[in-house]
Design a protein around this motif. Structure first.
Motif, PDB file in Angstrom:
ATOM      1  N   ASN A  72       0.862  -1.175   0.000  1.00  0.00           N
ATOM      2  CA  ASN A  72       0.000   0.000   0.000  1.00  0.00           C
ATOM      3  C   ASN A  72       0.905   1.234   0.000  1.00  0.00           C
ATOM      4  O   ASN A  72       1.069   1.919   1.002  1.00  0.00           O
ATOM      5  CB  ASN A  72      -0.892  -0.064   1.251  1.00  0.00           C
ATOM      6  CG  ASN A  72      -1.693   1.206   1.477  1.00  0.00           C
ATOM      7  OD1 ASN A  72      -2.062   1.895   0.526  1.00  0.00           O
ATOM      8  ND2 ASN A  72      -1.958   1.523   2.735  1.00  0.00           N
ATOM      9  N   THR A  75       5.811   3.288   1.201  1.00  0.00           N
ATOM     10  CA  THR A  75       5.956   3.559   2.635  1.00  0.00           C
ATOM     11  C   THR A  75       5.665   2.320   3.478  1.00  0.00           C
ATOM     12  O   THR A  75       6.339   2.075   4.477  1.00  0.00           O
ATOM     13  CB  THR A  75       4.996   4.695   3.056  1.00  0.00           C
ATOM     14  OG1 THR A  75       5.064   5.714   2.062  1.00  0.00           O
ATOM     15  CG2 THR A  75       5.374   5.270   4.400  1.00  0.00           C
ATOM     16  N   GLU A  76       4.648   1.553   3.091  1.00  0.00           N
ATOM     17  CA  GLU A  76       4.333   0.340   3.860  1.00  0.00           C
ATOM     18  C   GLU A  76       5.550  -0.579   3.934  1.00  0.00           C
ATOM     19  O   GLU A  76       5.792  -1.234   4.952  1.00  0.00           O
ATOM     20  CB  GLU A  76       3.137  -0.418   3.248  1.00  0.00           C
ATOM     21  CG  GLU A  76       2.641  -1.529   4.169  1.00  0.00           C
ATOM     22  CD  GLU A  76       1.680  -2.536   3.520  1.00  0.00           C
ATOM     23  OE1 GLU A  76       1.385  -2.409   2.324  1.00  0.00           O
ATOM     24  OE2 GLU A  76       1.263  -3.466   4.222  1.00  0.00           O
ATOM     25  N   LYS A 193       5.666   6.808  -9.007  1.00  0.00           N
ATOM     26  CA  LYS A 193       6.408   8.048  -9.263  1.00  0.00           C
ATOM     27  C   LYS A 193       6.723   8.167 -10.745  1.00  0.00           C
ATOM     28  O   LYS A 193       6.604   9.231 -11.345  1.00  0.00           O
ATOM     29  CB  LYS A 193       7.686   8.075  -8.432  1.00  0.00           C
ATOM     30  CG  LYS A 193       7.408   8.182  -6.945  1.00  0.00           C
ATOM     31  CD  LYS A 193       8.642   7.919  -6.118  1.00  0.00           C
ATOM     32  CE  LYS A 193       8.370   8.185  -4.652  1.00  0.00           C
ATOM     33  NZ  LYS A 193       7.565   7.113  -4.025  1.00  0.00           N
ATOM     34  N   ILE A 197       1.358   8.761 -10.759  1.00  0.00           N
ATOM     35  CA  ILE A 197       0.096   8.453 -10.079  1.00  0.00           C
ATOM     36  C   ILE A 197       0.313   8.163  -8.584  1.00  0.00           C
ATOM     37  O   ILE A 197      -0.097   7.099  -8.083  1.00  0.00           O
ATOM     38  CB  ILE A 197      -0.648   7.273 -10.762  1.00  0.00           C
ATOM     39  CG1 ILE A 197       0.337   6.108 -11.047  1.00  0.00           C
ATOM     40  CG2 ILE A 197      -1.322   7.728 -12.041  1.00  0.00           C
ATOM     41  CD1 ILE A 197      -0.338   4.829 -11.526  1.00  0.00           C
ATOM     42  N   PRO A 198       0.918   9.099  -7.848  1.00  0.00           N
ATOM     43  CA  PRO A 198       1.176   8.840  -6.424  1.00  0.00           C
ATOM     44  C   PRO A 198      -0.104   8.655  -5.607  1.00  0.00           C
ATOM     45  O   PRO A 198      -0.054   8.085  -4.519  1.00  0.00           O
ATOM     46  CB  PRO A 198       1.940  10.089  -5.973  1.00  0.00           C
ATOM     47  CG  PRO A 198       1.492  11.161  -6.915  1.00  0.00           C
ATOM     48  CD  PRO A 198       1.328  10.461  -8.239  1.00  0.00           C
ATOM     49  N   GLY A 199      -1.237   9.110  -6.152  1.00  0.00           N
ATOM     50  CA  GLY A 199      -2.504   8.957  -5.429  1.00  0.00           C
ATOM     51  C   GLY A 199      -2.989   7.523  -5.375  1.00  0.00           C
ATOM     52  O   GLY A 199      -3.882   7.192  -4.590  1.00  0.00           O
ATOM     53  N   VAL A 200      -2.402   6.638  -6.209  1.00  0.00           N
ATOM     54  CA  VAL A 200      -2.857   5.238  -6.258  1.00  0.00           C
ATOM     55  C   VAL A 200      -2.356   4.442  -5.063  1.00  0.00           C
ATOM     56  O   VAL A 200      -3.037   3.530  -4.586  1.00  0.00           O
ATOM     57  CB  VAL A 200      -2.414   4.575  -7.590  1.00  0.00           C
ATOM     58  CG1 VAL A 200      -2.648   3.074  -7.553  1.00  0.00           C
ATOM     59  CG2 VAL A 200      -3.160   5.193  -8.758  1.00  0.00           C
ATOM     60  N   ARG A 201      -1.171   4.780  -4.540  1.00  0.00           N
ATOM     61  CA  ARG A 201      -0.527   4.029  -3.438  1.00  0.00           C
ATOM     62  C   ARG A 201      -0.286   2.580  -3.837  1.00  0.00           C
ATOM     63  O   ARG A 201      -1.108   1.702  -3.583  1.00  0.00           O
ATOM     64  CB  ARG A 201      -1.356   4.078  -2.129  1.00  0.00           C
ATOM     65  CG  ARG A 201      -1.904   5.415  -1.714  1.00  0.00           C
ATOM     66  CD  ARG A 201      -0.886   6.519  -1.642  1.00  0.00           C
ATOM     67  NE  ARG A 201       0.209   6.250  -0.738  1.00  0.00           N
ATOM     68  CZ  ARG A 201       1.494   6.477  -1.041  1.00  0.00           C
ATOM     69  NH1 ARG A 201       1.854   6.965  -2.208  1.00  0.00           N
ATOM     70  NH2 ARG A 201       2.408   6.216  -0.153  1.00  0.00           N
ATOM     71  N   SER A 223      -4.616  -5.053   1.939  1.00  0.00           N
ATOM     72  CA  SER A 223      -4.093  -3.688   2.119  1.00  0.00           C
ATOM     73  C   SER A 223      -4.007  -2.928   0.789  1.00  0.00           C
ATOM     74  O   SER A 223      -3.794  -1.722   0.785  1.00  0.00           O
ATOM     75  CB  SER A 223      -2.745  -3.700   2.845  1.00  0.00           C
ATOM     76  OG  SER A 223      -1.708  -4.094   1.976  1.00  0.00           O
ATOM     77  N   ILE A 224      -4.153  -3.612  -0.340  1.00  0.00           N
ATOM     78  CA  ILE A 224      -4.164  -2.928  -1.648  1.00  0.00           C
ATOM     79  C   ILE A 224      -5.601  -2.947  -2.141  1.00  0.00           C
ATOM     80  O   ILE A 224      -6.166  -4.036  -2.322  1.00  0.00           O
ATOM     81  CB  ILE A 224      -3.284  -3.657  -2.689  1.00  0.00           C
ATOM     82  CG1 ILE A 224      -2.065  -4.314  -2.055  1.00  0.00           C
ATOM     83  CG2 ILE A 224      -2.937  -2.749  -3.844  1.00  0.00           C
ATOM     84  CD1 ILE A 224      -0.995  -3.418  -1.622  1.00  0.00           C
ATOM     85  N   ASN A 225      -6.199  -1.801  -2.385  1.00  0.00           N
ATOM     86  CA  ASN A 225      -7.611  -1.829  -2.760  1.00  0.00           C
ATOM     87  C   ASN A 225      -7.801  -2.169  -4.242  1.00  0.00           C
ATOM     88  O   ASN A 225      -6.845  -2.252  -5.015  1.00  0.00           O
ATOM     89  CB  ASN A 225      -8.345  -0.565  -2.304  1.00  0.00           C
ATOM     90  CG  ASN A 225      -8.045   0.678  -3.129  1.00  0.00           C
ATOM     91  OD1 ASN A 225      -7.295   0.635  -4.105  1.00  0.00           O
ATOM     92  ND2 ASN A 225      -8.623   1.792  -2.726  1.00  0.00           N
ATOM     93  N   CYS A 227      -8.933  -0.687  -6.810  1.00  0.00           N
ATOM     94  CA  CYS A 227      -8.554   0.236  -7.878  1.00  0.00           C
ATOM     95  C   CYS A 227      -7.041   0.245  -8.052  1.00  0.00           C
ATOM     96  O   CYS A 227      -6.547   0.266  -9.184  1.00  0.00           O
ATOM     97  CB  CYS A 227      -9.199   1.593  -7.633  1.00  0.00           C
ATOM     98  SG  CYS A 227      -8.148   2.940  -7.287  1.00  0.00           S
ATOM     99  N   ALA A 228      -6.274   0.163  -6.958  1.00  0.00           N
ATOM    100  CA  ALA A 228      -4.811   0.105  -7.081  1.00  0.00           C
ATOM    101  C   ALA A 228      -4.392  -1.184  -7.791  1.00  0.00           C
ATOM    102  O   ALA A 228      -3.483  -1.178  -8.629  1.00  0.00           O
ATOM    103  CB  ALA A 228      -4.168   0.197  -5.701  1.00  0.00           C
TER     104      ALA A 228
END
Lengths: 335, 335
Positions: A72, A75-76, A193, A197-201, A223-225, A227-228
């Motif tokens: 996710n 960072t995770e 990066k 699309i950093p909003g995707v996580r 932990s990954i939704n 859409c990601a």
């Protein structure tokens, strides 16, 4: 650290955002168009471990089975690794990304800091080493051969190599394809990066398959939704056709660097990637506020990076037009 | 536990999925239509703590400031709480959701198990108590007054109350609005089960504001992606207009229960919510495989819930048509 990062443009109404190190969206129109046409289905649980996507990642990079988990956001992966080796002594070179320190300390581990040139001396005092290659915030790049020497010399120590920005270098010094050979490296990979699309996580952590079962213990399910996962699959199904033209972008990067360097009263560190650590005679907090207010431009105040000063800031390369606006603004402020 | 849950329909090509306890999509057409028209912007980092969305949640439920964090799915909240009180002794009544045990053990904590009727006796041996209300997998509902008595009697102990399914009960026994009054309760709230969007991964953990700073230490930044934040905002901006008609759905639930009960050789536990714990004379793993193969129907094999047997399974209420198909299938198998 939940605050104090770049990418805080949701706080400010700016026209140009130089604060986060991502490829500008203009270079990723193909992918962004594909995403805008996607229909997401949220009515089912995603796979608990995003395993189909993980297999696509492993195939794309020619990695063995059970060598990778999806994250996710990168960072995770930083927190997961710090937890995996909790209680060890961690070495972090400075300046570097603040989450390494936060992650190690969250699990009560001891942290030793040193500048990169002292790394070989300090390495004896620790069991785990965080490396960022190329390094955030200054873009310094370690050569593959040099890291391999370290890894081979210290096979009883574990290396976390954050390659979040490796795709944004002209020289590829990635050790991703060495996870099969070495048991003491963990490679962090970000794709968002590169693809703007950093909003995707979404990120990935790769390692020797001997660690797989233990790593899984530190993942919670789903932990990954959805859409990601869908966007990740879209990327790895169409990688070659949709990847941004990094050669074009890197030409813009080089031009931006030359123009930054030409500004009087501004020191600019040489960087191997798309962002630059700068130092001026004005406090970065003041410079940041002034640029927002007068020019609607956002930079990254880098004074909270360990080892840097109140006068350091970081900028990442945007479109030629945006870069020109920043250069003009800095020229008229720093005189 | 990364595997062994319900909602594993991505593995099977089934027509009807009774395995996860969410409201069927047919009852949430308004929201799903709104979501399908949303345009997501992934080109910026999301807020690191989804703070705008958190404020909307707090306003909606009339909660004080700094009483809530947003979660990457309710699951994140279970692990976060287990980490917050790591090293404590945790009490878990059985049968209950397996992630409580996994979360407590991940952080090396001791876990004590007991049946719900022994709770008051066993509570003296622990510092932290996981409660699921209504309980997964059997739908047992504790009355608000009874929990309040516990909370007041044991003010030195901490209670985690998982209310993921509370919106799917006709009787509201939620303690969400007591976080201001009591310092020893943490309430877990899911909105995606109610709104049929488990793929979004979004939950909330609410608690007395005295805990806020400490809780934040256990959150890593950007764990909620842009699309989950946007969908959350959409829900809390339009809650009354788009919420599913739970009265209609609960009528279907009651009918489904009556029909399940009428099946010979099937025991069905009374439930306060939309899912039912059942026990037949056939092993649940075999029943599950048979239902998939012959009827394209997925149920939840509940044999891996602590305290249950190989003969237990769980089904959640679907549309009248789907329910009828399951009832017919069970009638012809269990004879």
């Amino acid at each position: 650290m939940i605050h104090g990062h770049g990418g805080d443009n949701y706080k400010y109404r700016v026209k140009y955002d130089f604060s986060s190190n991502i490829v500008p969206a203009e270079f990723n129109k193909k992918l962004l168009t594909l995403i805008s046409n996607l229909k997401f289905d949220f009515t089912h649980y995603p796979e608990p471990d995003a395993s189909q996507l993980v297999r696509m990642f492993q195939n794309h990079y020619n990695l063995p089975a059970n060598s990778t988990i999806a994250l996710n956001g990168a960072t995770e992966g930083i927190y997961l690794w710090a937890e995996l080796f909790r209680g060890s002594r961690f070495l972090i070179s400075f300046p570097s990304f603040s989450e390494y320190e936060d992650a190690a300390k969250r699990y009560g581990s001891q942290v030793i800091f040193c500048s990169l040139d002292k790394l070989e001396r300090e390495i004896l005092k620790c069991e785990c080493i965080f490396l960022c290659n190329p390094n955030n915030p200054n873009g310094a790049l370690l050569r593959k051969e040099d890291i391999l020497k370290l890894i081979e010399s210290y096979q009883d120590k574990y290396f976390f190599i954050d390659e979040a920005y490796m795709d944004l270098c002209l020289s590829n010094e990635s050790l991703l394809n060495y996870v099969d050979k070495y048991r003491n490296i963990f490679i962090l990979k970000s794709i968002t990066k590169f693809f703007s699309i950093p909003g995707v996580r979404l990120g990935f952590l790769s390692f020797n398959p001997v660690h797989y079962e233990r790593v899984l213990l530190y993942k919670y399910p789903w932990s990954i939704n959805s859409c990601a996962i869908e966007i990740g699959k879209l990327i790895f199904s169409n990688f070659q056709e949709i990847k941004p033209n990094i050669d074009d972008y890197m030409r813009v990067v080089v031009e931006f660097y030359e123009n930054l360097k030409s500004i009087k009263y501004l020191e600019v560190e040489k960087s191997s990637t798309n962002f630059f650590l700068c130092k001026s005679e004005m406090k970065s907090s003041s410079l940041k506020e002034l640029l927002i207010r007068e020019y609607k431009i956002l930079i990254r105040d880098a004074s909270n990076f360990r080892g840097l000063t109140d006068y350091h800031f970081r900028v990442s390369t945007q479109t030629p037009k945006a870069n020109e606006e920043l250069i003009k603004a800095l020229c008229s402020i720093l005189k």
